[in-house]
Scaffold this motif. Structure first.
Motif, mmCIF file in Angstrom:
data_model
loop_
_atom_site.group_PDB
_atom_site.id
_atom_site.type_symbol
_atom_site.label_atom_id
_atom_site.label_comp_id
_atom_site.label_asym_id
_atom_site.label_seq_id
_atom_site.Cartn_x
_atom_site.Cartn_y
_atom_site.Cartn_z
ATOM 1 N N ALA A 150 7.122 67.608 -72.162
ATOM 2 C CA ALA A 150 6.500 67.516 -70.843
ATOM 3 C C ALA A 150 7.218 66.441 -70.048
ATOM 4 C CB ALA A 150 5.018 67.167 -70.983
ATOM 5 N N SER A 151 7.628 66.798 -68.831
ATOM 6 C CA SER A 151 8.419 65.871 -68.047
ATOM 7 C C SER A 151 8.096 66.001 -66.560
ATOM 8 C CB SER A 151 9.915 66.119 -68.306
ATOM 9 O OG SER A 151 10.714 65.135 -67.708
ATOM 10 N N TYR A 152 8.700 65.160 -65.786
ATOM 11 C CA TYR A 152 8.613 65.168 -64.322
ATOM 12 C C TYR A 152 9.454 66.353 -63.847
ATOM 13 C CZ TYR A 152 9.255 62.892 -59.634
ATOM 14 O OH TYR A 152 9.295 62.569 -58.307
ATOM 15 N N ASP A 153 8.798 67.376 -63.282
ATOM 16 C CA ASP A 153 9.498 68.617 -62.967
ATOM 17 C C ASP A 153 9.065 69.142 -61.604
ATOM 18 O OD1 ASP A 153 10.828 70.987 -62.921
ATOM 19 O OD2 ASP A 153 9.853 71.859 -64.682
ATOM 20 N N LEU A 183 1.749 58.995 -63.765
ATOM 21 C CA LEU A 183 0.927 59.957 -63.041
ATOM 22 C C LEU A 183 1.611 60.439 -61.782
ATOM 23 C CD1 LEU A 183 -2.510 58.148 -63.437
ATOM 24 C CD2 LEU A 183 -1.550 59.984 -64.854
ATOM 25 N N TYR A 184 2.265 59.521 -61.062
ATOM 26 C CA TYR A 184 2.996 59.920 -59.860
ATOM 27 C C TYR A 184 4.158 58.971 -59.625
ATOM 28 C CZ TYR A 184 0.749 56.149 -57.193
ATOM 29 O OH TYR A 184 0.329 54.926 -56.735
ATOM 30 N N CYS A 185 5.121 59.449 -58.840
ATOM 31 C CA CYS A 185 6.281 58.647 -58.477
ATOM 32 C C CYS A 185 6.037 58.089 -57.081
ATOM 33 C CB CYS A 185 7.545 59.504 -58.493
ATOM 34 S SG CYS A 185 9.055 58.608 -58.075
ATOM 35 N N PRO A 186 6.059 56.767 -56.897
ATOM 36 C CA PRO A 186 5.743 56.189 -55.583
ATOM 37 C C PRO A 186 6.840 56.429 -54.560
ATOM 38 C CG PRO A 186 6.428 54.462 -57.088
ATOM 39 C CD PRO A 186 6.339 55.717 -57.897
ATOM 40 N N PHE A 187 6.427 56.706 -53.326
ATOM 41 C CA PHE A 187 7.330 56.891 -52.203
ATOM 42 C C PHE A 187 7.035 55.834 -51.139
ATOM 43 C CE2 PHE A 187 8.055 61.776 -52.658
ATOM 44 C CZ PHE A 187 8.768 61.547 -53.820
ATOM 45 N N PRO A 188 7.965 55.612 -50.217
ATOM 46 C CA PRO A 188 7.692 54.691 -49.104
ATOM 47 C C PRO A 188 6.491 55.156 -48.288
ATOM 48 C CG PRO A 188 10.038 55.171 -49.246
ATOM 49 C CD PRO A 188 9.352 56.106 -50.203
ATOM 50 N N VAL A 194 3.682 64.082 -57.684
ATOM 51 C CA VAL A 194 3.150 64.303 -59.028
ATOM 52 C C VAL A 194 4.259 64.124 -60.060
ATOM 53 C CG1 VAL A 194 2.062 65.949 -60.581
ATOM 54 C CG2 VAL A 194 1.384 65.861 -58.162
ATOM 55 N N ASP A 195 3.997 63.324 -61.084
ATOM 56 C CA ASP A 195 4.979 63.018 -62.118
ATOM 57 C C ASP A 195 4.592 63.735 -63.419
ATOM 58 O OD1 ASP A 195 6.989 61.681 -63.665
ATOM 59 O OD2 ASP A 195 6.826 59.924 -62.376
ATOM 60 N N ALA A 196 5.205 63.322 -64.518
ATOM 61 C CA ALA A 196 4.990 63.978 -65.803
ATOM 62 C C ALA A 196 3.533 63.932 -66.261
ATOM 63 C CB ALA A 196 5.881 63.346 -66.868
#
Length: 296
Positions: A150-153, A183-188, A194-196
């Motif tokens: 399971a990965s960030y896809d 849980l999620y990848c932060p953005f500016p 949504v992350d892995a």
């Protein structure tokens, strides 16, 4: 004049708001140097396509002082060479051996623990390429799959989840591991993606089976790889990042000092509500405050 880390921000009327007051109250800076500095990337050194204030000056100064600097990331959508290229564009040239990613740690874990396994990565191309280059067998046949990764896809589909579901739940032969639990990848701008963690949660919910191995922060798999890269003991290093449940937890568990920065996921409010045992040694509103003023 000597470089000094930037001061706290104020609003247009010269007044601090409540969040700024809370941030100031929680700020605790290191008073000494360490032999090794371990940095998260997303949300710590940069945010999306933007280098965070003070990051370049800090890394340059640490290198001038002869300190070991290692970067790590739980983001498996890039491999080491891609991170090296990105750091180069930011004016931070870094050799590949000073970058640790979950693409590398996941591939190495399989080679060391299940070299003959047939795997099914729910992932993007960098992990698939690394697995293929390492000679690891990949299949989308649920009856053959031994390990689901399971990965960030960002190319996730219902069909990918269905293949994994059948391999784990129906055929009862596959186990699940993950590249990272984020849980999620932060953005500016306070946004995210949504992350892995979303993939893990979906598969655990429908199969009733837990993810057995995490190859990213805060797992021992990642710690062992980092310690080899930095060439030092945990008590000689400090880990800095923006997430309490990944790099900060990893540092605490492994005996390293830790520092959280309020430039990514963790907010002052979140830190104030965290149990004492899970809190980092230091809290910073910008990364360059990691270095005591007298060393600038």
């Amino acid at each position: 004049a000597a470089y000094r880390p930037g001061g706290a921000a104020v609003d247009g009327r010269g007044k601090r708001d409540h969040a700024m007051d809370l941030s100031t109250d929680l700020i605790v800076r290191p008073t000494r140097l360490y032999d090794g500095y371990i940095f998260d990337l997303d949300g710590t050194i940069y945010l999306g396509s933007e280098l965070l204030p003070g990051a370049r000056d800090l890394v340059f100064r640490l290198r001038e002082l002869g300190k070991r600097v290692v970067f790590l990331s739980n983001n498996p959508t890039r491999d080491v060479s891609m991170y090296a290229d990105k750091l180069e564009r930011f004016g931070l040239p870094t050799p590949p051996e000073e970058i640790v990613t979950t693409v590398y740690t996941t591939t190495q874990w399989i080679l060391q623990n299940a070299p003959d396994a047939v795997v099914y990565p729910i992932s993007e191309e960098p992990l698939i390429r690394a697995l293929t280059d390492a000679g690891i067998t990949i299949s989308d046949d649920p009856a053959r799959i031994d390990i689901v990764i399971a990965s960030y896809d960002r190319t996730l589909t219902w069909q990918k989840l269905q293949v994994a579901f059948e391999a784990i739940w129906y055929h009862k032969r596959a186990r699940m591991i993950c590249t990272n639990p984020d849980l999620y990848c932060p953005f500016p701008g306070g946004r995210g993606e949504v992350d892995a963690g979303g993939v893990i949660a979906a598969l655990e919910a429908v199969t009733g089976q837990p993810c057995e191995v995490n190859c990213g922060k805060p797992s021992p798999v990642m710690v062992e790889t980092i310690m080899k890269a930095v060439g030092l003991g945990p008590d000689q290093c400090i880990t800095t990042g923006d997430r309490l449940y990944t790099e900060i937890r990893m540092g605490i568990r492994s005996g390293m000092d830790t520092a959280v920065v309020f430039t990514g996921e963790t907010t002052p409010q979140m830190l104030s509500e965290t149990d004492t045992a899970d809190r980092p040694n230091f809290a910073l509103d910008r990364i360059d405050k990691l270095l005591p003023d007298r060393y600038w």
